[in-house]
Design a protein around this motif. Structure first.
Motif, PDB file in Angstrom:
ATOM      1  N   LYS A 321     -31.250 -33.866  34.540  1.00 62.36           N
ATOM      2  CA  LYS A 321     -30.827 -35.204  34.959  1.00 62.36           C
ATOM      3  C   LYS A 321     -29.431 -35.522  34.438  1.00 62.36           C
ATOM      4  O   LYS A 321     -28.628 -36.148  35.134  1.00 62.36           O
ATOM      5  CB  LYS A 321     -31.831 -36.249  34.476  1.00 62.36           C
ATOM      6  N   PHE A 325     -28.668 -33.647  38.356  1.00 69.27           N
ATOM      7  CA  PHE A 325     -29.803 -33.532  39.264  1.00 69.27           C
ATOM      8  C   PHE A 325     -30.509 -34.881  39.319  1.00 69.27           C
ATOM      9  O   PHE A 325     -30.733 -35.512  38.289  1.00 69.27           O
ATOM     10  CB  PHE A 325     -30.763 -32.453  38.774  1.00 69.27           C
ATOM     11  N   SER A 326     -30.838 -35.327  40.532  1.00 67.36           N
ATOM     12  CA  SER A 326     -31.466 -36.640  40.665  1.00 67.36           C
ATOM     13  C   SER A 326     -32.954 -36.526  40.347  1.00 67.36           C
ATOM     14  O   SER A 326     -33.506 -35.424  40.252  1.00 67.36           O
ATOM     15  CB  SER A 326     -31.274 -37.168  42.081  1.00 67.36           C
ATOM     16  N   GLY A 327     -33.604 -37.682  40.203  1.00 66.11           N
ATOM     17  CA  GLY A 327     -35.047 -37.705  39.958  1.00 66.11           C
ATOM     18  C   GLY A 327     -35.800 -36.960  41.052  1.00 66.11           C
ATOM     19  O   GLY A 327     -36.751 -36.234  40.783  1.00 66.11           O
ATOM     20  N   ASN A 328     -35.327 -37.123  42.302  1.00 73.63           N
ATOM     21  CA  ASN A 328     -35.998 -36.451  43.410  1.00 73.63           C
ATOM     22  C   ASN A 328     -35.887 -34.931  43.287  1.00 73.63           C
ATOM     23  O   ASN A 328     -36.815 -34.206  43.626  1.00 73.63           O
ATOM     24  CB  ASN A 328     -35.403 -36.901  44.747  1.00 73.63           C
ATOM     25  N   ASP A 329     -34.695 -34.492  42.817  1.00 73.55           N
ATOM     26  CA  ASP A 329     -34.522 -33.052  42.624  1.00 73.55           C
ATOM     27  C   ASP A 329     -35.535 -32.532  41.616  1.00 73.55           C
ATOM     28  O   ASP A 329     -36.158 -31.488  41.811  1.00 73.55           O
ATOM     29  CB  ASP A 329     -33.104 -32.744  42.117  1.00 73.55           C
TER      30      ASP A 329
END
Lengths: 419, 230
Positions: A321, A325-329
């Motif tokens: 994060k 990298f996003s939460g969805n990733d």
């Protein structure tokens, strides 16, 4: 590109702890494997049992039942029509047991689009005689090739074949019980006495075993012509018509209209065997219930292992994060792991299920009741394998979704600062 | 066009657990291009909290935050992830590498996420950065198989991979011996000189802070010393 990166991370996570990955996947493997074995075996058995009934039973059985007249002479007499008339001891009127105009009716039915085929039948009451033994019996005069095509008679002929009967003018296929009692075997001659006392020598060209002793002890098959000769009747003497339809569901309505149209008794398969469908559906329900339970257990296995993994991977999640990298990733990384575990376990389960099914289908299973069955019946249906994959993916999706969602929501600051 | 890389305007933040504490109290400051800024202060002065607010990872604050004149406050988490990926490099006290990946993969990961270059180009870049930090021969090693000082250098290489505008560090030398700490400082110094990279470093190492261009001194949630306006 992004997905590739995530797949790579998921792959590394999985490969770095092979034991956990394999344990989780094996849960799915057992679930799916058992499902395949159960459902293949159960439906195989179901089909066999259904087949016993469906194959042998005509969809519509037409015959001429000799009954007392509905209207007695007194009913026609006007003088007493307002009275209360009692007629004692009514007997059926004297008439023949055959179907009138059977041959045109046969043609009519054979040309019907809904009909797969019609097999004419002549029933003859006889005695089998061999030496000093006399046995009471029944000969079914049939068009043997048609009977075999429509009602798989060949499956129950344990010695000889339908063709052997078709080719011989005075051959007979006797029930296994009769053959045993007469100590006769293939090629032997037996004598048959008709009710009128005529004696006919017939040659045994086949032995028939239905699995039901009371049938095998009595029933034999001969050609239509032979039977008509035994009864001393002409070509048009036919007592029953067995109809097989293309669509079983039409049987009740068609039976009704035929009975009405030709003034015959018509029995359809549903009223003759109402109970067999119940058994089939209950067996199916049990199979699916057990399989679903197994898969849910496997799902909990995946859920637990992913939950643990996410605790272990808190640092990784925070780094991912922090570096963009996003939460969805992050969620995707863990979903991919769940789906991979599910897919790998599922494929292995399908293979194991298939192999076990093959083993079962080669396991000897011999029973008097089913002369043609030598091994356990197994239904190899591609649909079950498709259901297995869908089942496994759905279960693992839900098992992975909750932990992965938690990973998505983890606050990196708490972890980065927390140490 | 101003040379302001990072600007915080009236940032305030409260912690509510266990009791309400004003951690950051109306903080405004700027970081300029190529500037090496350190934040100092006692434990509990709010310096780490401030770093995580300006890093965009902590979004629960009042006030406004600009990166290269772009307002970051109020953007969605996804957008902020992209901002971090593209413009901000991180180095933490604890080295925070992905332990199961090789050194090279760790460095490449943010660039792969950015997805602007092919994997071959990214690998070249990553090797270049590792060479710069003297870590090229360790590229194929697993990240959990190298020493603490080496890990920190790998973390710096990772922070640099996407050519960020600013690098943020939380106690980057806090966990290192003095030789390695000195090493890291030299690397930072040369980065600001050679790449015009801005650095914002939280530290309590006074020797380290003295070498930086400017020290922001914090106390009780306020910056009491070290502001620069242009």
């Amino acid at each position: 590109m992004n997905v590739l990166v995530l797949v790579n991370i998921a792959k590394t996570h999985l490969l770095s702890r092979p034991k956990q990955t394999i344990t989780a996947a094996l849960g799915v493997t057992f679930g799916i494997g058992t499902f395949i074995i159960l459902v293949s075996f159960m439906t195989g058995l179901n089909n066999l049992l259904d087949g016993l009934i469906l194959n042998r039973t005509p969809h519509i059985h037409l015959y001429n039942q000799i009954t007392p007249s509905e209207q007695q002479p007194v009913d026609l007499y006007d003088e007493v029509s307002n009275s209360f008339n009692v007629v004692h001891s009514i007997k059926p009127k004297l008439t023949q047991a055959r179907i009138y105009n059977a041959l045109p009716l046969l043609n009519f039915l054979a040309n019907d689009q809904r009909v797969k085929g019609v097999s004419p039948l002549v029933k003859a009451q006889v005695f089998y005689v061999a030496g000093s033994i006399q046995l009471n019996g029944l000969i079914n005069g049939v068009n043997i090739l048609e009977e075999d095509r429509l009602f798989n008679l060949g499956d129950y002929i344990v010695k000889g074949s339908p063709q052997d009967l078709f080719r011989s003018t005075n051959g007979i296929i006797v029930g296994a019980g009769i053959a045993k009692k007469l100590s006769a075997s293939l090629g032997d001659k037996i004598q048959v006495t008709s009710v009128t006392g005529d004696i006919f020598p017939l040659k045994i060209v086949g032995i028939y075993q239905s699995g039901l002793a009371e049938i095998d002890d009595i029933q034999s098959f001969a050609n239509l012509k032979t039977t008509q000769t035994i009864l001393n009747r002409g070509d048009n003497y036919i007592t029953d018509l067995n109809v097989k339809l293309n669509d079983l569901q039409l049987a009740p309505s068609m039976a009704k209209s035929l009975a009405h149209q030709f003034n015959l008794t018509a029995v359809d398969i549903n009223s003759a065997n109402a109970q067999f469908e119940t058994g089939t559906s209950i067996r199916n329900i049990i199979t699916y219930a057990v399989s679903v339970a197994l898969l849910i257990v496997a799902g909990f296995g995946i859920y637990n292992i992913l939950n643990m993994l996410i605790y272990e991977k808190m640092n990784d999640i925070a780094i991912l994060k922090a570096t963009g990298f996003s939460g969805n990733d992050v969620r995707m990384v863990f979903m991919l792991q769940a789906m991979f575990i599910g897919l790998a376990g599922c494929v292995l389960g399908l293979v194991i299920g298939y192999v076990m099914s093959v083993v079962i289908s080669h396991t000897p299973f011999e029973t008097q009741a089913l002369p043609t069955i030598k091994t356990f019946p197994v239904n190899f249906n591609g649909l079950f394998y498709a259901i297995g994959i869908v089942f496994a993916l759905i279960t693992t999706f839900f098992a992975g979704f909750m932990p992965a969602n938690r990973a998505q929501k983890i606050d990196p600051v708490e972890i980065l600062r927390g140490q | 066009m101003s040379n302001i890389i990072l600007e915080a305007k009236h940032i305030s933040k409260q912690f509510h657990d266990p009791a309400t504490v004003q951690v950051l109290n109306d903080i405004s400051f700027k970081v300029f291009g190529g500037e090496f800024v350190s934040i100092m202060g006692r434990s509990g002065s709010g310096k780490s909290t401030l770093l995580y607010v300006v890093s965009t990872m902590d979004t629960r604050y009042e006030g406004q935050l600009f990166l290269k004149d772009e307002l970051l406050t109020g953007q969605s988490n996804r957008q902020l992830s992209d901002v971090r990926n593209k413009h901000i490099g991180f180095v933490f006290q604890f080295h925070f590498l992905l332990p199961e990946f090789t050194v090279l993969e760790n460095v490449m990961l943010p660039a792969k996420k950015l997805g602007k270059k092919t994997f071959e180009e990214i690998e070249d870049d990553a090797r270049g950065h590792l060479r710069l930090l003297g870590m090229e021969d360790k590229a194929a090693k697993k990240a959990n198989a190298i020493s603490g000082g080496e890990k920190q250098r790998v973390a710096i290489a990772r922070a640099l991979i996407n050519d960020p505008a600013i690098m943020m560090c939380d106690e980057p030398t806090g966990n290192l011996d003095s030789r390695n700490a000195h090493n890291v400082f030299d690397i930072f110094k040369s980065l600001t000189k050679e790449r015009n990279l801005s650095l914002l470093v939280v530290t309590h190492d006074l020797d380290f802070a003295k070498g930086t261009d400017r020290i922001l001194e914090m106390e009780d949630g306020k910056i009491i010393h070290g502001q620069r306006e242009n």
